[in-house]
Design a protein around this motif. Structure first.
Motif, PDB file in Angstrom:
ATOM      1  N   PHE A 152       0.816  -1.212   0.000  1.00 49.33           N
ATOM      2  CA  PHE A 152       0.000   0.000   0.000  1.00 49.33           C
ATOM      3  C   PHE A 152       0.851   1.265   0.000  1.00 49.33           C
ATOM      4  O   PHE A 152       1.948   1.288   0.570  1.00 49.33           O
ATOM      5  N   CYS A 153       0.292   2.315  -0.603  1.00 53.74           N
ATOM      6  CA  CYS A 153       0.922   3.632  -0.612  1.00 53.74           C
ATOM      7  C   CYS A 153      -0.055   4.619   0.013  1.00 53.74           C
ATOM      8  O   CYS A 153      -1.258   4.574  -0.267  1.00 53.74           O
ATOM      9  N   TYR A 154       0.472   5.523   0.832  1.00 52.79           N
ATOM     10  CA  TYR A 154      -0.363   6.468   1.560  1.00 52.79           C
ATOM     11  C   TYR A 154      -0.006   7.892   1.121  1.00 52.79           C
ATOM     12  O   TYR A 154       1.126   8.336   1.296  1.00 52.79           O
ATOM     13  N   ARG A 155      -0.993   8.566   0.538  1.00 53.04           N
ATOM     14  CA  ARG A 155      -0.754   9.914  -0.001  1.00 53.04           C
ATOM     15  C   ARG A 155      -1.651  10.923   0.710  1.00 53.04           C
ATOM     16  O   ARG A 155      -2.818  10.669   0.972  1.00 53.04           O
ATOM     17  N   HIS A 156      -1.067  12.092   1.006  1.00 55.41           N
ATOM     18  CA  HIS A 156      -1.791  13.181   1.652  1.00 55.41           C
ATOM     19  C   HIS A 156      -2.098  14.283   0.635  1.00 55.41           C
ATOM     20  O   HIS A 156      -1.299  14.541  -0.280  1.00 55.41           O
ATOM     21  N   PHE A 157      -3.228  14.945   0.846  1.00 61.88           N
ATOM     22  CA  PHE A 157      -3.634  16.085   0.021  1.00 61.88           C
ATOM     23  C   PHE A 157      -4.154  17.193   0.936  1.00 61.88           C
ATOM     24  O   PHE A 157      -4.818  16.922   1.946  1.00 61.88           O
ATOM     25  N   TRP A 158      -3.885  18.445   0.549  1.00 60.72           N
ATOM     26  CA  TRP A 158      -4.419  19.594   1.272  1.00 60.72           C
ATOM     27  C   TRP A 158      -4.998  20.591   0.273  1.00 60.72           C
ATOM     28  O   TRP A 158      -4.499  20.730  -0.840  1.00 60.72           O
ATOM     29  N   VAL A 159      -6.040  21.303   0.692  1.00 59.82           N
ATOM     30  CA  VAL A 159      -6.551  22.456  -0.032  1.00 59.82           C
ATOM     31  C   VAL A 159      -6.475  23.662   0.903  1.00 59.82           C
ATOM     32  O   VAL A 159      -7.001  23.602   2.031  1.00 59.82           O
ATOM     33  N   HIS A 160      -5.812  24.722   0.452  1.00 55.07           N
ATOM     34  CA  HIS A 160      -5.726  25.959   1.221  1.00 55.07           C
ATOM     35  C   HIS A 160      -6.341  27.106   0.431  1.00 55.07           C
ATOM     36  O   HIS A 160      -6.235  27.134  -0.806  1.00 55.07           O
ATOM     37  N   ASP A 161      -6.956  28.046   1.146  1.00 61.69           N
ATOM     38  CA  ASP A 161      -7.503  29.219   0.469  1.00 61.69           C
ATOM     39  C   ASP A 161      -6.427  30.283   0.299  1.00 61.69           C
ATOM     40  O   ASP A 161      -5.256  30.070   0.664  1.00 61.69           O
ATOM     41  N   GLU A 162      -6.803  31.440  -0.239  1.00 62.35           N
ATOM     42  CA  GLU A 162      -5.821  32.480  -0.546  1.00 62.35           C
ATOM     43  C   GLU A 162      -5.163  33.052   0.702  1.00 62.35           C
ATOM     44  O   GLU A 162      -4.041  33.578   0.643  1.00 62.35           O
ATOM     45  N   ALA A 163      -5.840  32.934   1.839  1.00 65.68           N
ATOM     46  CA  ALA A 163      -5.273  33.418   3.101  1.00 65.68           C
ATOM     47  C   ALA A 163      -4.390  32.369   3.776  1.00 65.68           C
ATOM     48  O   ALA A 163      -3.823  32.626   4.846  1.00 65.68           O
ATOM     49  N   GLY A 164      -4.270  31.196   3.144  1.00 67.72           N
ATOM     50  CA  GLY A 164      -3.441  30.130   3.705  1.00 67.72           C
ATOM     51  C   GLY A 164      -4.164  29.227   4.681  1.00 67.72           C
ATOM     52  O   GLY A 164      -3.544  28.366   5.319  1.00 67.72           O
ATOM     53  N   ASN A 165      -5.467  29.397   4.800  1.00 68.39           N
ATOM     54  CA  ASN A 165      -6.245  28.556   5.710  1.00 68.39           C
ATOM     55  C   ASN A 165      -6.520  27.190   5.088  1.00 68.39           C
ATOM     56  O   ASN A 165      -6.861  27.109   3.903  1.00 68.39           O
ATOM     57  N   GLU A 166      -6.375  26.136   5.873  1.00 65.10           N
ATOM     58  CA  GLU A 166      -6.668  24.787   5.376  1.00 65.10           C
ATOM     59  C   GLU A 166      -8.167  24.599   5.264  1.00 65.10           C
ATOM     60  O   GLU A 166      -8.899  24.787   6.238  1.00 65.10           O
ATOM     61  N   CYS A 167      -8.627  24.229   4.078  1.00 65.01           N
ATOM     62  CA  CYS A 167     -10.041  23.962   3.837  1.00 65.01           C
ATOM     63  C   CYS A 167     -10.342  22.475   3.864  1.00 65.01           C
ATOM     64  O   CYS A 167     -11.385  22.051   4.385  1.00 65.01           O
ATOM     65  N   VAL A 168      -9.439  21.684   3.285  1.00 63.24           N
ATOM     66  CA  VAL A 168      -9.682  20.242   3.120  1.00 63.24           C
ATOM     67  C   VAL A 168      -8.378  19.486   3.340  1.00 63.24           C
ATOM     68  O   VAL A 168      -7.299  19.950   2.925  1.00 63.24           O
ATOM     69  N   PHE A 169      -8.468  18.342   3.998  1.00 60.86           N
ATOM     70  CA  PHE A 169      -7.353  17.387   4.062  1.00 60.86           C
ATOM     71  C   PHE A 169      -7.883  16.033   3.628  1.00 60.86           C
ATOM     72  O   PHE A 169      -8.965  15.614   4.066  1.00 60.86           O
ATOM     73  N   MET A 170      -7.158  15.338   2.768  1.00 57.48           N
ATOM     74  CA  MET A 170      -7.544  13.992   2.335  1.00 57.48           C
ATOM     75  C   MET A 170      -6.362  13.051   2.454  1.00 57.48           C
ATOM     76  O   MET A 170      -5.240  13.394   2.048  1.00 57.48           O
ATOM     77  N   ASN A 171      -6.608  11.907   3.028  1.00 60.87           N
ATOM     78  CA  ASN A 171      -5.624  10.826   3.076  1.00 60.87           C
ATOM     79  C   ASN A 171      -6.136   9.699   2.191  1.00 60.87           C
ATOM     80  O   ASN A 171      -7.277   9.245   2.352  1.00 60.87           O
ATOM     81  N   THR A 172      -5.335   9.271   1.238  1.00 57.88           N
ATOM     82  CA  THR A 172      -5.756   8.254   0.275  1.00 57.88           C
ATOM     83  C   THR A 172      -4.809   7.063   0.308  1.00 57.88           C
ATOM     84  O   THR A 172      -3.591   7.235   0.348  1.00 57.88           O
ATOM     85  N   THR A 173      -5.393   5.880   0.292  1.00 59.08           N
ATOM     86  CA  THR A 173      -4.612   4.644   0.226  1.00 59.08           C
ATOM     87  C   THR A 173      -4.656   4.116  -1.202  1.00 59.08           C
ATOM     88  O   THR A 173      -5.737   3.877  -1.753  1.00 59.08           O
ATOM     89  N   PHE A 174      -3.473   3.967  -1.790  1.00 59.61           N
ATOM     90  CA  PHE A 174      -3.330   3.453  -3.146  1.00 59.61           C
ATOM     91  C   PHE A 174      -2.699   2.063  -3.104  1.00 59.61           C
ATOM     92  O   PHE A 174      -2.048   1.679  -2.139  1.00 59.61           O
ATOM     93  N   SER A 175      -2.855   1.340  -4.195  1.00 52.29           N
ATOM     94  CA  SER A 175      -2.069   0.144  -4.439  1.00 52.29           C
ATOM     95  C   SER A 175      -1.789   0.078  -5.935  1.00 52.29           C
ATOM     96  O   SER A 175      -2.182   0.966  -6.695  1.00 52.29           O
ATOM     97  N   ILE A 176      -1.097  -0.965  -6.344  1.00 48.71           N
ATOM     98  CA  ILE A 176      -0.741  -1.140  -7.751  1.00 48.71           C
ATOM     99  C   ILE A 176      -1.473  -2.361  -8.305  1.00 48.71           C
ATOM    100  O   ILE A 176      -1.533  -3.411  -7.657  1.00 48.71           O
ATOM    101  N   MET A 177      -2.042  -2.187  -9.500  1.00 47.81           N
ATOM    102  CA  MET A 177      -2.789  -3.268 -10.134  1.00 47.81           C
ATOM    103  C   MET A 177      -2.076  -3.732 -11.396  1.00 47.81           C
ATOM    104  O   MET A 177      -1.576  -2.905 -12.170  1.00 47.81           O
ATOM    105  N   ASP A 178      -2.013  -5.037 -11.580  1.00 45.15           N
ATOM    106  CA  ASP A 178      -1.546  -5.608 -12.835  1.00 45.15           C
ATOM    107  C   ASP A 178      -2.666  -5.441 -13.854  1.00 45.15           C
ATOM    108  O   ASP A 178      -3.766  -5.961 -13.673  1.00 45.15           O
ATOM    109  N   LEU A 179      -2.409  -4.689 -14.919  1.00 43.17           N
ATOM    110  CA  LEU A 179      -3.463  -4.349 -15.864  1.00 43.17           C
ATOM    111  C   LEU A 179      -3.986  -5.550 -16.643  1.00 43.17           C
ATOM    112  O   LEU A 179      -5.097  -5.516 -17.170  1.00 43.17           O
ATOM    113  N   GLU A 180      -3.204  -6.601 -16.709  1.00 39.92           N
ATOM    114  CA  GLU A 180      -3.640  -7.794 -17.450  1.00 39.92           C
ATOM    115  C   GLU A 180      -4.475  -8.717 -16.563  1.00 39.92           C
ATOM    116  O   GLU A 180      -5.563  -9.156 -16.935  1.00 39.92           O
TER     117      GLU A 180
END
Length: 246
Positions: A90-118
Motif C-alpha cells: 500500500f501507498c499512503y498519499r496526503h492532500f491539502w486544499v488551502h484558500d488564498e489566506a493560507g487557511n486549510e479547507c480540506v485534508f484527504m488521506n488516500t490509500t493506493f495500491s498497484i494493479m496488474d493491468l492484465e
C-alpha cells in the motif's frame, strides 16, 4: 526523518465546478486532488503512461476526507500533495486544499495500491517506482477510517455505467462513486447541508456497461451511509458526516 516531496498547484474555481449553492462539488473536489497527484507523478517521470508501459496502474482503495469548509465559485485555492509513505502493498498519499489566506479547507488521506493491468489483481509495490517521491518505507499497514454499514435502506437509485465514467484503467473513476452516493440523497437535504467528513472504501472495480444500485440510509444525527452495488457485490461503501448550513 523522512520528508516526502510535496507538489502544489493553484486553481481558480469556475462556476461549472460548483453546485446550485455555489460550493465546489464533492466529486469534482476529489478529481482535482487526484489530478494533482498525477501532475506530481508526471513531473517526477513516473506518469500513468510510464506505469502502463510496465503493465501496471494505480488503484485507489480508500479516501478519508476531512472538510473544514468547501471552497466556492471564484475562489483561488492551492492544492498540495505528497506521497507520504508506503509498504509492500500500500501507498499512503496526503492532500491539502488551502484558500488564498493560507487557511486549510480540506485534508484527504488516500490509500493506493498497484494493479496488474492484465490480471486485474493487486500487486506488490516496487521500491524503484516510489523512489522519486522520497516516501518513507514502513512495515506496518495503516488502517483508514471506518465506514458504517446500512441497517435500513431509506432509498435507492439505479445507474448504468457510461463511457465517460471510466478512466484509463478501463474501470469507473473513483470520483463517480461519490457522485452516485450523493445523488441518491434528496436535493432539499443537499441544498441545506455541507459535508464535514467523507470516508469512501472501494471493494471491487466496476466496468463499462455495468448496472449500479446506489442505496442510502440517512441517520438523525446527519450521517449518511451508502452502498454502491454491482452484480450483487458491494463495490464501494461511503459514509458522509453532514452539518446544516443554517
Amino acid at each position: 526523518m523522512f520528508v516526502a516531496k510535496q507538489y502544489s498547484e493553484k486553481h481558480q474555481i469556475p462556476y461549472y465546478e460548483c453546485d446550485t449553492t455555489q460550493f465546489l462539488k464533492i466529486p469534482t473536489l476529489v478529481k482535482m486532488l487526484i489530478k494533482t497527484s498525477g501532475a506530481q507523478s508526471d513531473a517526477l517521470g513516473v506518469s500513468d503512461e510510464f506505469m502502463a508501459s510496465l503493465g501496471l496502474g494505480w488503484i485507489i482503495l480508500q479516501h478519508d476526507i476531512f472538510i473544514k469548509r468547501l471552497p466556492k465559485a471564484g475562489e483561488t485555492i492551492t492544492v498540495t500533495t505528497e506521497a507520504e509513505s508506503y509498504n509492500k502493498f500500500f501507498c499512503y498519499r496526503h492532500f491539502w486544499v488551502h484558500d488564498e489566506a493560507g487557511n486549510e479547507c480540506v485534508f484527504m488521506n488516500t490509500t493506493f495500491s498497484i494493479m496488474d493491468l492484465e490480471t486485474r489483481k493487486m500487486g506488490s509495490v516496487d521500491d524503484e517506482v516510489l523512489a522519486p517521491f522520497e516516501s518513507e518505507k514502513i512495515k506496518r499497514i495503516r488502517r483508514g477510517e471506518k465506514t458504517l454499514p446500512l441497517e435500513t435502506v431509506h432509498g435507492e437509485k439505479e445507474y448504468t455505467v457510461r463511457y465517460y465514467d471510466i478512466d484509463m484503467n478501463k474501470h469507473v473513476n473513483n470520483s463517480v462513486y461519490l457522485d452516485w452516493a450523493v445523488d441518491s440523497l434528496d436535493a432539499a437535504f443537499l441544498m441545506t447541508h455541507t459535508p464535514e467528513k467523507i470516508v469512501v472504501k472501494f471493494n471491487k472495480e466496476v466496468l463499462y456497461g455495468n448496472k449500479i444500485k446506489s442505496e442510502y440510509q440517512l441517520d438523525d444525527d446527519g450521517i449518511s451511509r451508502h452502498n454502491i452495488i454491482s452484480k450483487n457485490d458491494n463495490s464501494a461503501k461511503v459514509t458522509i458526516t453532514w452539518k446544516s448550513l443554517d
